[in-house]
Scaffold this motif. Structure first.
Motif, short mmCIF file in Angstrom:
data_model
loop_
_atom_site.label_atom_id
_atom_site.label_comp_id
_atom_site.label_asym_id
_atom_site.label_seq_id
_atom_site.Cartn_x
_atom_site.Cartn_y
_atom_site.Cartn_z
N SER A 96 1.50 -36.05 -50.84
CA SER A 96 2.30 -35.17 -51.70
C SER A 96 3.67 -34.98 -51.05
CB SER A 96 1.61 -33.81 -51.87
OG SER A 96 1.61 -33.10 -50.63
N PRO A 97 4.66 -34.53 -51.82
CA PRO A 97 5.98 -34.27 -51.23
C PRO A 97 5.92 -33.23 -50.12
CG PRO A 97 6.10 -34.16 -53.64
CD PRO A 97 4.66 -34.27 -53.28
N GLU A 98 5.08 -32.22 -50.30
CA GLU A 98 4.98 -31.16 -49.29
C GLU A 98 4.42 -31.72 -47.97
OE1 GLU A 98 5.32 -29.62 -53.22
OE2 GLU A 98 3.74 -30.92 -52.40
N GLN A 99 3.42 -32.59 -48.07
CA GLN A 99 2.88 -33.22 -46.86
C GLN A 99 3.93 -34.08 -46.18
OE1 GLN A 99 -0.75 -35.40 -47.51
NE2 GLN A 99 -1.86 -33.64 -48.32
N LEU A 100 4.67 -34.85 -46.96
CA LEU A 100 5.70 -35.72 -46.39
C LEU A 100 6.77 -34.90 -45.67
CD1 LEU A 100 6.78 -38.58 -46.01
CD2 LEU A 100 7.98 -38.35 -48.20
N ILE A 101 7.19 -33.78 -46.26
CA ILE A 101 8.19 -32.92 -45.63
C ILE A 101 7.64 -32.36 -44.31
CG2 ILE A 101 9.45 -30.74 -45.85
CD1 ILE A 101 9.49 -31.36 -48.94
N LEU A 102 6.38 -31.90 -44.32
CA LEU A 102 5.77 -31.35 -43.11
C LEU A 102 5.68 -32.41 -42.01
CD1 LEU A 102 4.18 -29.18 -41.53
CD2 LEU A 102 2.11 -29.99 -42.68
N PHE A 103 5.27 -33.62 -42.38
CA PHE A 103 5.12 -34.68 -41.38
C PHE A 103 6.49 -35.16 -40.87
CE2 PHE A 103 0.97 -35.79 -43.76
CZ PHE A 103 0.30 -34.77 -43.09
N ARG A 104 7.51 -35.08 -41.72
CA ARG A 104 8.86 -35.41 -41.27
C ARG A 104 9.35 -34.37 -40.24
NH1 ARG A 104 12.27 -39.43 -41.21
NH2 ARG A 104 14.01 -38.40 -42.23
N VAL A 105 8.96 -33.11 -40.43
CA VAL A 105 9.30 -32.09 -39.45
C VAL A 105 8.65 -32.42 -38.10
CG1 VAL A 105 8.95 -29.65 -38.83
CG2 VAL A 105 9.71 -30.26 -41.13
N ILE A 106 7.38 -32.85 -38.12
CA ILE A 106 6.70 -33.26 -36.88
C ILE A 106 7.44 -34.42 -36.23
CG2 ILE A 106 4.57 -34.27 -35.95
CD1 ILE A 106 3.03 -32.70 -38.11
N GLN A 107 7.87 -35.38 -37.06
CA GLN A 107 8.69 -36.49 -36.55
C GLN A 107 9.94 -35.97 -35.85
OE1 GLN A 107 9.69 -39.21 -39.78
NE2 GLN A 107 9.06 -40.88 -38.46
N GLY A 108 10.62 -35.05 -36.52
CA GLY A 108 11.87 -34.51 -35.97
C GLY A 108 11.66 -33.75 -34.68
N LEU A 109 10.55 -33.01 -34.58
CA LEU A 109 10.26 -32.28 -33.36
C LEU A 109 10.06 -33.24 -32.18
CD1 LEU A 109 7.82 -29.53 -34.72
CD2 LEU A 109 10.19 -29.23 -34.03
N GLY A 110 9.49 -34.41 -32.47
CA GLY A 110 9.34 -35.42 -31.43
C GLY A 110 10.62 -36.16 -31.15
N GLY A 111 11.33 -36.53 -32.22
CA GLY A 111 12.51 -37.39 -32.05
C GLY A 111 13.74 -36.70 -31.52
N GLY A 112 13.83 -35.38 -31.66
CA GLY A 112 15.05 -34.67 -31.29
C GLY A 112 15.41 -34.77 -29.82
N MET A 113 14.39 -34.90 -28.97
CA MET A 113 14.66 -34.92 -27.53
C MET A 113 14.77 -36.33 -26.95
SD MET A 113 12.50 -31.71 -25.99
CE MET A 113 11.02 -31.95 -26.97
N VAL A 114 14.49 -37.36 -27.76
CA VAL A 114 14.50 -38.72 -27.24
C VAL A 114 15.89 -39.12 -26.75
CG1 VAL A 114 14.25 -41.16 -27.88
CG2 VAL A 114 12.49 -39.51 -28.54
N ALA A 115 16.92 -38.88 -27.57
CA ALA A 115 18.27 -39.30 -27.19
C ALA A 115 18.82 -38.53 -25.98
CB ALA A 115 19.22 -39.17 -28.39
N PRO A 116 18.80 -37.18 -25.97
CA PRO A 116 19.36 -36.50 -24.81
C PRO A 116 18.62 -36.78 -23.51
CG PRO A 116 18.39 -34.91 -26.35
CD PRO A 116 18.43 -36.23 -27.05
N ILE A 117 17.28 -36.86 -23.56
CA ILE A 117 16.53 -37.14 -22.33
C ILE A 117 16.73 -38.59 -21.91
CG2 ILE A 117 14.22 -37.29 -21.32
CD1 ILE A 117 13.42 -34.92 -23.02
#
Length: 496
Positions: A108-129
């Motif tokens: 569902s769209p709601e699931q996709l949005i939630l899982f994209r947030v999980i992606q973002g929580l993981g991906g946000g620190m990859v570049a600076p670290i």
């Protein structure tokens, strides 16, 4: 004395071969995250159709992702000090890969949005670290060339992302734009386990818990309010988002200014040169990144191009940006940021004014010309602006500037996406006069024209605003903390 004698020894013994495998590990992880940030734009029309929903809902797959990125970027330094860079980097790669797999099976769209947030929580620190680890691996006199190698994913991913996304959507299904991250993520994880060196943990500063709570509330609610405002600025949902987000933002600012170790170092805004530079950067980001989500929609919904064709049409924009970025860097050293920002934003506004007059019959040549102009203008202006912001920051706060600017960019991008897609939806509704196919097409065209025109005006405002930039005054001697070579790099501020 120990530091002074160790540098020459490290220089004599240094060979690129000694860090090529750790560097490769970091590049594989970074290219996965940056690639994923560009693939979703092309897939949005397909996602709207697949989930039988509207654009305003699906755009939250982008907005939620960028807000999640902004939430965790400031935590990168604290977590690295607390747990060690290698351990945190491995965790973020694993979390991003898990989020990608979950996105691929969303129902569902709601699931996709939630899982994209999980992606973002993981991906946000990859570049600076990842950047920080490269700084530790390379000696100061070789950092320029090593950072150039690390720039490969930053240039390749935006170019390859839309093409790869289009190919997967046409040849297999949209699920594969996320599922492809599974083998890449596993490869990156194994490479990092094997080749990344363990780093010493630093002294862990106090964690700004109140700031951590208030920041996501403020930015997500404001983005929601801006999104709903595209339809009606007086509706209950719009007012709720704006009021709750606004109050949370005010409280966040008060908390951060009173904290000894704030989540985001807002005291840097006391520098007028810094404030002018970063506000101008935000204006440029709204015009650029907000409009970049509209172009794939126009190409697929009005021109009828396939997802793969759309990806190929977008390729020249990324290539033009890659060509002009080194040029902007070289010219910055000679003439400063003001003329480059003025010319770059002037070119971007010209491109967006061209796009504001396109119709269903506009030739592909004119569209590609506008895209080339946008890419060239972006490359010419963004890196000089980022470098100017770093130079303008007070020396004692410069190490805290990169997390602030990187997080702020993601927030601004989320506002731009939410605001311009909301505005597009409202303009399409207002301009659609009937239910016939021609009426619907005319309403879509007029809606896109109005939205591109708004983005062009924002870019033109930035062009005029660039005239107030001035060259920051340089201090005669750097502060002691900057003599170690650990000053931030403007490439880290480019975001995802």
């Amino acid at each position: 004395m120990k530091q002074q004698t160790s540098v020459p020894q490290a220089t004599e013994a240094f060979s690129i071969k000694t860090i090529i495998l750790p560097l490769l590990s970091i590049i594989v992880g970074m290219i996965m995250v940056i690639l994923d940030s560009t693939v979703v734009n092309v897939a949005i029309p397909n996602l709207v159709q697949y989930f039988e929903t509207d654009l305003k809902t699906i755009q939250w797959t982008v907005t939620g992702y960028t807000l999640a990125l902004s939430a965790v970027i400031p935590l990168a330094g604290w977590l690295t000090d607390r747990f060690g860079a290698k351990r945190v980097f491995l965790f973020t790669i694993a979390m991003f890969t898990l989020g990608s797999v979950l996105c691929s099976i969303a129902q569902s769209p709601e699931q996709l949005i939630l899982f994209r947030v999980i992606q973002g929580l993981g991906g946000g620190m990859v570049a600076p670290i990842g950047m920080a680890m490269v700084f530790r691996l390379a000696p100061p006199e070789r950092r320029g060339s090593i950072m150039g190698m690390l720039g490969i994913p930053m240039l390749l991913a935006p170019a390859l992302g839309p093409v790869l996304s289009g190919w997967f959507i046409e040849s297999v299904s949209w699920h594969w734009i996320f599922l492809i991250n599974l083998p890449i993520g596993i490869a990156a994880f194994l490479l990092c386990v094997r080749f990344l060196p363990d780093t010493d943990r630093g002294r862990t500063p106090a964690l700004d818990l109140l700031g951590m709570i208030l920041a996501p509330i403020a930015f997500s609610m404001l983005a929601y309010g801006v999104s709903e405002g595209g339809t009606s600025w007086t509706s209950a949902t719009t007012l709720t988002g704006v009021i709750v987000g606004g109050v949370a933002l005010i409280l966040f600012i008060i908390v951060e200014l009173r904290q000894k170790n704030p989540l985001l170092e807002l005291r840097v805004f006391a520098s007028s040169d810094f404030s002018r530079g970063i506000v101008l950067a935000w204006v440029a980001q709204v015009a650029l990144f907000g409009s970049m989500i509209l172009i794939p929609l126009y190409l697929q919904q009005i021109k009828g191009y396939t997802a793969l064709e759309t990806g190929l049409i977008l390729l020249p924009q990324a290539l033009a940006s890659g060509i002009s970025m080194p040029l902007g860097g070289r010219l910055f050293d000679k003439i400063g940021a003001r003329p480059l920002a003025f010319v770059g934003l002037g070119i971007i506004s010209g491109a967006l004014f061209i796009l504001s007059s396109i119709t269903a019959t506009t030739g592909l040549g004119l569209i590609i010309t506008a895209l080339l102009m946008m890419g060239f203008g972006m490359g010419l202006s963004m890196m000089p602006l980022n470098t100017h912001v770093l130079n303008a920051a007070p020396r004692k706060l410069v190490a805290r500037v990169t997390p602030l600017t990187a997080a702020a960019q993601q927030v601004v991008v989320s506002f731009a996406v939410a605001g311009l897609t909301g505005f597009l939806t409202s303009r399409v509704t207002s301009n659609t006069m009937g239910t016939e196919k021609t009426d619907i097409v005319n309403g879509l065209v007029s809606g896109f024209n109005d939205t591109f025109f708004l983005a062009a005006c924002i870019a033109l405002f930035g062009c005029v605003l660039s005239l107030i930039l001035r060259k920051p005054k340089r201090m005669a001697e750097p502060e002691p903390e900057l003599q170690t070579g650990d000053s931030p790099d403007p490439a880290m501020m480019m975001g995802h």
